[in-house]
Design an enzyme around this catalytic site. Structure first.
Site, PDB file in Angstrom:
ATOM      1  N   ARG A 161     -16.066  35.925 -39.615  1.00 53.07           N
ATOM      2  CA  ARG A 161     -16.210  35.896 -41.073  1.00 53.07           C
ATOM      3  C   ARG A 161     -16.369  34.439 -41.468  1.00 53.07           C
ATOM      4  O   ARG A 161     -16.240  33.545 -40.635  1.00 53.07           O
ATOM      5  CB  ARG A 161     -15.070  36.624 -41.803  1.00 53.07           C
ATOM      6  CG  ARG A 161     -13.722  36.636 -41.192  1.00 53.07           C
ATOM      7  CD  ARG A 161     -13.048  35.310 -41.112  1.00 53.07           C
ATOM      8  NE  ARG A 161     -13.091  34.589 -42.361  1.00 53.07           N
ATOM      9  CZ  ARG A 161     -12.950  33.290 -42.499  1.00 53.07           C
ATOM     10  NH1 ARG A 161     -12.761  32.518 -41.438  1.00 53.07           N
ATOM     11  NH2 ARG A 161     -13.003  32.695 -43.666  1.00 53.07           N
ATOM     12  N   GLY A 162     -16.663  34.210 -42.750  1.00 57.47           N
ATOM     13  CA  GLY A 162     -16.995  32.858 -43.192  1.00 57.47           C
ATOM     14  C   GLY A 162     -18.514  32.730 -43.181  1.00 57.47           C
ATOM     15  O   GLY A 162     -19.162  33.078 -42.188  1.00 57.47           O
ATOM     16  N   ALA A 163     -19.053  32.221 -44.302  1.00 54.14           N
ATOM     17  CA  ALA A 163     -20.502  32.287 -44.502  1.00 54.14           C
ATOM     18  C   ALA A 163     -21.326  31.679 -43.357  1.00 54.14           C
ATOM     19  O   ALA A 163     -22.211  32.344 -42.802  1.00 54.14           O
ATOM     20  CB  ALA A 163     -20.853  31.642 -45.845  1.00 54.14           C
ATOM     21  N   ARG A 223     -23.065  42.485 -44.357  1.00 51.68           N
ATOM     22  CA  ARG A 223     -22.256  42.014 -45.491  1.00 51.68           C
ATOM     23  C   ARG A 223     -23.208  41.465 -46.551  1.00 51.68           C
ATOM     24  O   ARG A 223     -24.198  40.820 -46.200  1.00 51.68           O
ATOM     25  CB  ARG A 223     -21.243  40.933 -45.083  1.00 51.68           C
ATOM     26  CG  ARG A 223     -20.093  41.493 -44.239  1.00 51.68           C
ATOM     27  CD  ARG A 223     -18.970  40.500 -44.065  1.00 51.68           C
ATOM     28  NE  ARG A 223     -18.107  40.423 -45.243  1.00 51.68           N
ATOM     29  CZ  ARG A 223     -17.143  39.514 -45.377  1.00 51.68           C
ATOM     30  NH1 ARG A 223     -16.924  38.616 -44.427  1.00 51.68           N
ATOM     31  NH2 ARG A 223     -16.385  39.491 -46.458  1.00 51.68           N
ATOM     32  N   GLN A 272      -6.769  35.201 -45.130  1.00 54.90           N
ATOM     33  CA  GLN A 272      -7.462  34.157 -44.365  1.00 54.90           C
ATOM     34  C   GLN A 272      -6.711  32.824 -44.436  1.00 54.90           C
ATOM     35  O   GLN A 272      -6.770  32.029 -43.495  1.00 54.90           O
ATOM     36  CB  GLN A 272      -8.888  33.958 -44.910  1.00 54.90           C
ATOM     37  CG  GLN A 272      -9.850  35.087 -44.628  1.00 54.90           C
ATOM     38  CD  GLN A 272      -9.901  36.088 -45.742  1.00 54.90           C
ATOM     39  OE1 GLN A 272      -8.933  36.290 -46.478  1.00 54.90           O
ATOM     40  NE2 GLN A 272     -11.020  36.773 -45.892  1.00 54.90           N
ATOM     41  N   ASP A 305     -19.703  31.011 -50.461  1.00 60.19           N
ATOM     42  CA  ASP A 305     -20.583  31.998 -49.817  1.00 60.19           C
ATOM     43  C   ASP A 305     -21.985  31.983 -50.391  1.00 60.19           C
ATOM     44  O   ASP A 305     -22.938  32.419 -49.749  1.00 60.19           O
ATOM     45  CB  ASP A 305     -19.977  33.392 -49.937  1.00 60.19           C
ATOM     46  CG  ASP A 305     -18.725  33.478 -49.094  1.00 60.19           C
ATOM     47  OD1 ASP A 305     -17.655  33.049 -49.584  1.00 60.19           O
ATOM     48  OD2 ASP A 305     -18.823  33.913 -47.926  1.00 60.19           O
ATOM     49  N   ASN A 337     -17.214  32.538 -54.135  1.00 64.41           N
ATOM     50  CA  ASN A 337     -16.327  32.298 -52.983  1.00 64.41           C
ATOM     51  C   ASN A 337     -15.249  33.381 -52.988  1.00 64.41           C
ATOM     52  O   ASN A 337     -15.219  34.259 -53.865  1.00 64.41           O
ATOM     53  CB  ASN A 337     -15.722  30.884 -53.045  1.00 64.41           C
ATOM     54  CG  ASN A 337     -15.028  30.508 -51.739  1.00 64.41           C
ATOM     55  OD1 ASN A 337     -15.607  30.685 -50.659  1.00 64.41           O
ATOM     56  ND2 ASN A 337     -13.814  30.009 -51.797  1.00 64.41           N
ATOM     57  N   LYS A 338     -14.386  33.309 -52.015  1.00 66.90           N
ATOM     58  CA  LYS A 338     -13.342  34.311 -51.816  1.00 66.90           C
ATOM     59  C   LYS A 338     -12.606  34.641 -53.113  1.00 66.90           C
ATOM     60  O   LYS A 338     -12.290  33.746 -53.905  1.00 66.90           O
ATOM     61  CB  LYS A 338     -12.373  33.774 -50.750  1.00 66.90           C
ATOM     62  CG  LYS A 338     -11.181  34.644 -50.422  1.00 66.90           C
ATOM     63  CD  LYS A 338     -11.568  36.060 -50.047  1.00 66.90           C
ATOM     64  CE  LYS A 338     -12.613  36.145 -48.962  1.00 66.90           C
ATOM     65  NZ  LYS A 338     -13.209  37.502 -48.830  1.00 66.90           N
TER      66      LYS A 338
HETATM   67  O1  MRU Z   1     -14.542  37.357 -46.487  1.00 69.48           O
HETATM   68  P1  MRU Z   1     -14.681  36.065 -45.731  1.00 69.48           P
HETATM   69  O2  MRU Z   1     -13.479  35.714 -44.932  1.00 69.48           O
HETATM   70  O3  MRU Z   1     -15.957  36.036 -44.928  1.00 69.48           O
HETATM   71  O4  MRU Z   1     -14.828  34.971 -46.877  1.00 69.48           O
HETATM   72  C1  MRU Z   1     -14.958  33.645 -46.500  1.00 69.48           C
HETATM   73  C2  MRU Z   1     -14.999  32.716 -47.652  1.00 69.48           C
HETATM   74  O5  MRU Z   1     -14.962  33.102 -48.795  1.00 69.48           O
HETATM   75  C3  MRU Z   1     -15.188  31.265 -47.324  1.00 69.48           C
HETATM   76  O6  MRU Z   1     -14.522  30.456 -48.246  1.00 69.48           O
HETATM   77  C4  MRU Z   1     -16.690  30.941 -47.372  1.00 69.48           C
HETATM   78  O7  MRU Z   1     -17.398  31.828 -46.564  1.00 69.48           O
HETATM   79  C5  MRU Z   1     -16.985  29.552 -46.935  1.00 69.48           C
HETATM   80  S1  MRU Z   1     -16.735  29.362 -45.180  1.00 69.48           S
HETATM   81  C6  MRU Z   1     -17.217  27.808 -44.741  1.00 69.48           C
END
Ligand code: MRU
Length: 369
Positions: free
Chosen positions: A52-54, A95, A202, A243, A253-254
């Site tokens: 996970r994470g963009a 996603r 996270q 994201d 973002n999250k």
């Molecule tokens: O749902 P996730 O864990 O994929 O969400 C991740 C985030 O929101 C991060 O802050 C974002 O992807 C930036 S990662 C460098």
């Protein structure tokens, strides 16, 4: 794991002809890699949050395309083409919010098209090389934005972050945590306040783990404690990842990031967004047009096998929110820092990226190589 090993933590790695990804669902109690050899498998890994994470999702999708090409390399061209189209479709559906996924798929498709006249095995090889390039570029980009961002942090700064935008969320170094790592490497004494980041945790599970491994001082708080900490003068800056950033500078973002941004504004605390240019989507005018993923209700009603909410309760679980550009002190990109982002500044950045060949930039949009 030693701190040196943690510094080199690789959320994804190419090992013995297949993709391996750390299973982020079980960190920090277990540290284990899962292996993948097909696009469908990688799509499932993305959907289920193994990775996970963009930026990490973008890298995984690129390898998903390459793996499928390698799997199909004995096929005739029509069968190969159909399998590849299915691979692109499955990965694109994994996603919806992080634009890096679509950025990486577009880049893989362009590479496939440019190799179309080659034998299939050469097409597959070209796609594998493209995936390796995306991974390597991500680390370079994170290091560059880390250097730009580090200059914004004072020695001794107490930095609050939300979610995990660290090595685990990228090919390495991280974006928000990359800024913190770079500041520490530059000799600054930085301490981190990690929001736990309900409901997937996270912050508690991943950010806290990364910082503890590297002995960067980290204090874990629940999400509803951020306002208290700010009101007591215990937060000097906020840094988050993103994201997707819209053409007017709005930041997805999250879930919970918006709340932190409002609080930071209220308390006069700078709110920074670490943003590789691959996360900018000039095709969406503003944050309202960014698709927001809704995830399973079980993430809110309990954790893993334990349910704490009453069965039958109605639940919402949007996984992301949008912070309006006006609350963003600066976007920290690998190209430099954009203070007070707005439509004009985003247009100027996009224009400068257009005049950069794609081969020398990981950014969209970019010009012919
Ligand atoms: O749902 P996730 O864990 O994929 O969400 C991740 C985030 O929101 C991060 O802050 C974002 O992807 C930036 S990662 C460098």
């Amino acid at each position: 794991m030693t701190s040196a090993a943690a510094r080199g933590v690789q959320a994804l790695r190419w090992q013995d002809g297949r993709l391996e990804m750390i299973d982020q669902r079980v960190l920090p109690s277990e540290f284990t890699y899962l292996g993948y050899d097909s696009a469908e498998g990688v799509a499932q890994g993305i959907r289920e949050m193994v990775v996970r994470g963009a930026p990490a999702i973008g890298c995984a999708a690129a390898y998903g395309v390459a793996l499928e090409a390698l799997r199909q390399r004995e096929a005739a061209q029509p069968a190969f083409d159909s399998a590849m189209e299915r691979a692109f479709t499955a990965l694109a559906a994994s996603r919806p919010t992080a634009v890096n996924l679509f950025w990486a798929l577009a880049r893989m498709r362009a590479r496939w098209q440019s190799a179309a006249s080659m034998p299939i095995s050469a097409q597959a090889q070209a796609l594998l090389e493209a995936a390796h390039e995306i991974l390597a570029e991500d680390i370079r980009v994170n290091r560059a934005l880390g250097r730009h961002g580090a200059a914004l942090l004072a020695d001794g700064a107490r930095v609050l972050t939300h979610c995990n935008a660290g090595a685990l969320a990228t090919a390495g170094h991280g974006t928000a945590l990359g800024v913190i790592r770079s500041a520490v490497e530059a000799g600054k004494r930085i301490s981190v306040i990690a929001d736990e980041t309900r409901p997937f945790l996270q912050g508690a599970r991943l950010t806290a783990w990364e910082m503890v491994q590297e002995r960067i001082p980290v204090t874990l708080i629940t999400d509803n404690m951020a306002g208290f900490m700010m009101s007591r003068g215990e937060v000097d800056a906020v840094i988050v990842g993103t994201d997707r950033v819209a053409a007017n500078g709005d930041v997805a973002n999250k879930i919970g990031t918006y709340m932190v941004a409002v609080l930071a504004h209220r308390h006069g605390i700078p709110f920074y967004v670490a943003c590789p240019t691959s996360t900018i989507d000039m095709s969406v005018a503003d944050g309202a047009a960014i698709p927001i993923e809704e995830r399973a209700h079980e993430e809110v009603t309990g954790f893993r096998d334990f349910q704490w909410a009453a069965s039958g309760v109605l639940v919402r679980n949007p996984a992301f929110d949008v912070t309006p550009a006006e609350l963003v002190t600066a976007l920290i990109t690998e190209r430099g820092v954009i203070h007070r982002p707005d439509r004009a500044q985003m247009d100027a950045l996009a224009y400068s990226l257009m005049s950069t060949p794609c081969s020398s930039s990981r950014s969209l949009p970019c010009g012919p190589a």
